[in-house]
Design an enzyme around this catalytic site. Structure first.
Site, PDB file in Angstrom:
ATOM      1  N   ASP A 130       0.806  -1.086   0.107  1.00 26.81           N
ATOM      2  CA  ASP A 130       0.060   0.047  -0.076  1.00 26.81           C
ATOM      3  C   ASP A 130       0.912   1.096   0.142  1.00 26.81           C
ATOM      4  OD1 ASP A 130      -3.234   0.491   0.939  1.00 26.81           O
ATOM      5  OD2 ASP A 130      -1.677   2.146   0.886  1.00 26.81           O
ATOM      6  N   ASN A 161     -12.587  -3.477   2.625  1.00 29.82           N
ATOM      7  CA  ASN A 161     -13.746  -2.363   2.645  1.00 29.82           C
ATOM      8  C   ASN A 161     -14.573  -2.432   1.432  1.00 29.82           C
ATOM      9  OD1 ASN A 161     -12.571  -1.302   5.193  1.00 29.82           O
ATOM     10  ND2 ASN A 161     -11.160  -0.387   3.892  1.00 29.82           N
ATOM     11  N   GLY A 190     -16.199   2.342   3.713  1.00 30.43           N
ATOM     12  CA  GLY A 190     -14.768   2.838   3.556  1.00 30.43           C
ATOM     13  C   GLY A 190     -14.012   2.690   2.463  1.00 30.43           C
ATOM     14  N   SER A 223     -12.262   3.424  -0.975  1.00 31.16           N
ATOM     15  CA  SER A 223     -11.937   4.488  -1.846  1.00 31.16           C
ATOM     16  C   SER A 223     -11.576   4.257  -3.145  1.00 31.16           C
ATOM     17  CB  SER A 223     -10.879   5.319  -1.100  1.00 31.16           C
ATOM     18  OG  SER A 223      -9.703   4.568  -0.784  1.00 31.16           O
ATOM     19  N   HIS A 275     -10.151  -5.072  -3.306  1.00 29.81           N
ATOM     20  CA  HIS A 275      -8.736  -5.506  -2.762  1.00 29.81           C
ATOM     21  C   HIS A 275      -8.919  -5.770  -1.367  1.00 29.81           C
ATOM     22  CE1 HIS A 275      -9.890  -1.095  -2.415  1.00 29.81           C
ATOM     23  NE2 HIS A 275      -9.217  -1.042  -1.107  1.00 29.81           N
ATOM     24  N   LEU A 276      -8.148  -6.521  -0.946  1.00 29.76           N
ATOM     25  CA  LEU A 276      -8.030  -7.166   0.578  1.00 29.76           C
ATOM     26  C   LEU A 276      -6.539  -6.466   0.979  1.00 29.76           C
ATOM     27  CD1 LEU A 276      -8.358 -10.808   1.584  1.00 29.76           C
ATOM     28  CD2 LEU A 276      -6.347  -9.433   2.235  1.00 29.76           C
ATOM     29  N   HIS A 277      -7.002  -5.810   2.001  1.00 32.34           N
ATOM     30  CA  HIS A 277      -5.888  -5.317   2.990  1.00 32.34           C
ATOM     31  C   HIS A 277      -5.182  -6.539   3.993  1.00 32.34           C
ATOM     32  CE1 HIS A 277      -6.872  -0.984   2.244  1.00 32.34           C
ATOM     33  NE2 HIS A 277      -7.927  -1.396   1.860  1.00 32.34           N
TER      34      HIS A 277
HETATM   35  P1  AMP Z   1      -9.799   1.263   0.383  1.00 29.46           P
HETATM   36  O1  AMP Z   1      -9.834   2.512   1.284  1.00 29.46           O
HETATM   37  O2  AMP Z   1     -10.033   0.167   1.158  1.00 29.46           O
HETATM   38  O3  AMP Z   1     -10.448   1.366  -0.979  1.00 29.46           O
HETATM   39  O4  AMP Z   1      -8.037   1.208   0.397  1.00 29.46           O
HETATM   40  C1  AMP Z   1      -7.646   1.591  -0.964  1.00 29.46           C
HETATM   41  C2  AMP Z   1      -6.129   1.683  -0.591  1.00 29.46           C
HETATM   42  O5  AMP Z   1      -5.471   1.764  -1.862  1.00 29.46           O
HETATM   43  C3  AMP Z   1      -5.520   2.647   0.301  1.00 29.46           C
HETATM   44  O6  AMP Z   1      -5.367   2.031   1.674  1.00 29.46           O
HETATM   45  C4  AMP Z   1      -4.571   3.586  -0.446  1.00 29.46           C
HETATM   46  O7  AMP Z   1      -3.361   3.927   0.413  1.00 29.46           O
HETATM   47  C5  AMP Z   1      -4.162   2.334  -1.583  1.00 29.46           C
HETATM   48  N1  AMP Z   1      -3.769   3.120  -2.730  1.00 29.46           N
HETATM   49  C6  AMP Z   1      -4.190   4.059  -3.506  1.00 29.46           C
HETATM   50  N2  AMP Z   1      -3.389   4.297  -4.614  1.00 29.46           N
HETATM   51  C7  AMP Z   1      -2.335   3.538  -4.392  1.00 29.46           C
HETATM   52  C8  AMP Z   1      -1.260   3.068  -5.517  1.00 29.46           C
HETATM   53  N3  AMP Z   1      -0.957   3.611  -6.456  1.00 29.46           N
HETATM   54  N4  AMP Z   1      -0.532   2.044  -5.022  1.00 29.46           N
HETATM   55  C9  AMP Z   1      -0.552   1.403  -3.710  1.00 29.46           C
HETATM   56  N5  AMP Z   1      -1.649   1.546  -2.867  1.00 29.46           N
HETATM   57  C10 AMP Z   1      -2.467   2.718  -3.316  1.00 29.46           C
END
Ligand code: AMP
Length: 112
Positions: free
Chosen positions: A30, A85, A91, A93, A98-100
């Site tokens: 991330d 999310n 949450g 964005s 995607h899985l964190h």
């Molecule tokens: P979410 O809020 O669950 O949609 O998580 C989106 C995640 O994507 C956030 O933790 C961001 O920091 C991450 N993110 C956004 N753009 C990038 C990128 N270019 N490379 C890596 N992570 C990213």
């Protein structure tokens, strides 16, 4: 999908710190880590969110890849968290599933 930032990462159009890649799944660090280990696992094919998954085998690919990576990174003894999310109140964005995978500190509960 043309304007999707994670699709651009899959296509190599924007840089990322890739730690795993196969024909279905990619994993990369991330860009704004919320823990010492913060990795995102995504399907290569665009899926907008967990609500848009139509083939449930994607879950075993995604979660299985994250669990295997956590094991290989030595995260099992102290533990880790996996988060997906979904939608605005969830949450999310970036509108590409995607899985964190988060680890390396005590993670609070409940989430904000
Ligand atoms: P979410 O809020 O669950 O949609 O998580 C989106 C995640 O994507 C956030 O933790 C961001 O920091 C991450 N993110 C956004 N753009 C990038 C990128 N270019 N490379 C890596 N992570 C990213």
């Amino acid at each position: 999908m043309e304007d999707c930032i994670f699709c651009k990462i899959v296509k190599g159009e924007i840089p990322s710190n890739i730690i795993y890649s196969d024909e279905k799944i990619m994993a990369f660090r991330d860009v704004d880590p919320q823990a010492p280990t913060h990795i995102l696992f995504i399907p290569r094919d665009h899926v907008a969110s967990s609500a848009a998954v139509r083939d449930n085998s994607l879950w075993s690919d995604l979660v299985g890849c994250a669990v295997k990576t956590a094991h290989e990174l030595g995260l099992d003894p102290k533990g880790y968290r996996m988060v997906i999310n979904t939608g605005s109140e969830g949450g999310q964005s970036v509108p590409h599933l995607h899985l964190h995978l988060l680890a390396g500190r005590n993670l609070g509960w409940p989430p904000g």
